[in-house]
Write a protein that holds these residues in place. Structure first.
Motif, PDB file in Angstrom:
ATOM      1  N   UNK A  13       0.839  -1.199   0.000  1.00 50.85           N
ATOM      2  CA  UNK A  13       0.000   0.000   0.000  1.00 50.85           C
ATOM      3  C   UNK A  13       0.879   1.257   0.000  1.00 50.85           C
ATOM      4  N   UNK A  14       1.432   1.567  -1.141  1.00 43.06           N
ATOM      5  CA  UNK A  14       2.358   2.692  -1.262  1.00 43.06           C
ATOM      6  C   UNK A  14       1.710   4.007  -0.856  1.00 43.06           C
ATOM      7  N   UNK A  15       0.514   4.273  -1.350  1.00 39.41           N
ATOM      8  CA  UNK A  15      -0.141   5.547  -1.041  1.00 39.41           C
ATOM      9  C   UNK A  15      -0.408   5.706   0.453  1.00 39.41           C
ATOM     10  N   UNK A  45       9.632   5.979  -3.156  1.00 39.97           N
ATOM     11  CA  UNK A  45       9.517   6.351  -4.562  1.00 39.97           C
ATOM     12  C   UNK A  45      10.612   5.690  -5.394  1.00 39.97           C
ATOM     13  N   UNK A  46      11.796   5.605  -4.836  1.00 42.90           N
ATOM     14  CA  UNK A  46      12.914   5.014  -5.577  1.00 42.90           C
ATOM     15  C   UNK A  46      12.753   3.511  -5.754  1.00 42.90           C
ATOM     16  N   UNK A  55      11.728  10.521  -6.374  1.00 44.89           N
ATOM     17  CA  UNK A  55      12.659  10.130  -5.313  1.00 44.89           C
ATOM     18  C   UNK A  55      13.726  11.197  -5.127  1.00 44.89           C
ATOM     19  N   UNK A  56      14.270  11.691  -6.219  1.00 44.44           N
ATOM     20  CA  UNK A  56      15.295  12.729  -6.127  1.00 44.44           C
ATOM     21  C   UNK A  56      14.750  13.976  -5.443  1.00 44.44           C
ATOM     22  N   UNK A  57      13.528  14.357  -5.795  1.00 47.76           N
ATOM     23  CA  UNK A  57      12.924  15.539  -5.183  1.00 47.76           C
ATOM     24  C   UNK A  57      12.709  15.333  -3.688  1.00 47.76           C
ATOM     25  N   UNK A  76      21.576  12.122   0.904  1.00 46.59           N
ATOM     26  CA  UNK A  76      22.544  12.767   0.019  1.00 46.59           C
ATOM     27  C   UNK A  76      23.272  11.731  -0.837  1.00 46.59           C
ATOM     28  N   UNK A  77      23.621  10.605  -0.239  1.00 45.55           N
ATOM     29  CA  UNK A  77      24.307   9.547  -0.983  1.00 45.55           C
ATOM     30  C   UNK A  77      23.391   8.952  -2.051  1.00 45.55           C
ATOM     31  N   UNK A  78      22.150   8.691  -1.695  1.00 46.26           N
ATOM     32  CA  UNK A  78      21.204   8.120  -2.654  1.00 46.26           C
ATOM     33  C   UNK A  78      20.897   9.124  -3.762  1.00 46.26           C
TER      34      UNK A  78
END
Length: 91
Positions: A13-15, A45-46, A55-57, A76-78
């Motif tokens: 259940x992602x949402x 998200x990733x 994911x980046x955002x 920061x690493x991801x």
């Protein structure tokens, strides 16, 4: 709410997971709890949604809530890895 989000995510259940973690960010902004929740949002998200742009955002917001926390360092690493991946895909 952090644990509830984790259970929701493991249940597919992602949402619901994202909602639980966003509630933590909203209720406890600029705390280590918010940093963890924000990191989990980016990670979901990733890894679960395969949406690297979102994911980046989301990883980018972790530092706002908990600079100097382990979650800010991990985000920061991801984020750096996702940036490298985006450059590879573009070329």
């Amino acid at each position: 709410m952090l644990r509830i989000g984790a259970v929701e995510l493991h249940s597919g259940q992602l949402d619901a997971a994202l909602s639980a973690w966003r509630a933590v960010v909203q209720k406890y902004p600029h705390t280590p709890l918010a940093a963890e929740a924000q990191y989990r949002i980016g990670r979901a998200y990733e890894t679960d949604a395969d949406d690297f742009d979102k994911a980046r955002a989301e990883y980018g917001h972790v530092r706002e809530h908990g600079p100097g926390t382990p979650f800010a360092d991990q985000a920061a690493a991801r984020l750096a890895n996702l940036d490298r991946l985006a450059k590879i895909r573009a070329s």
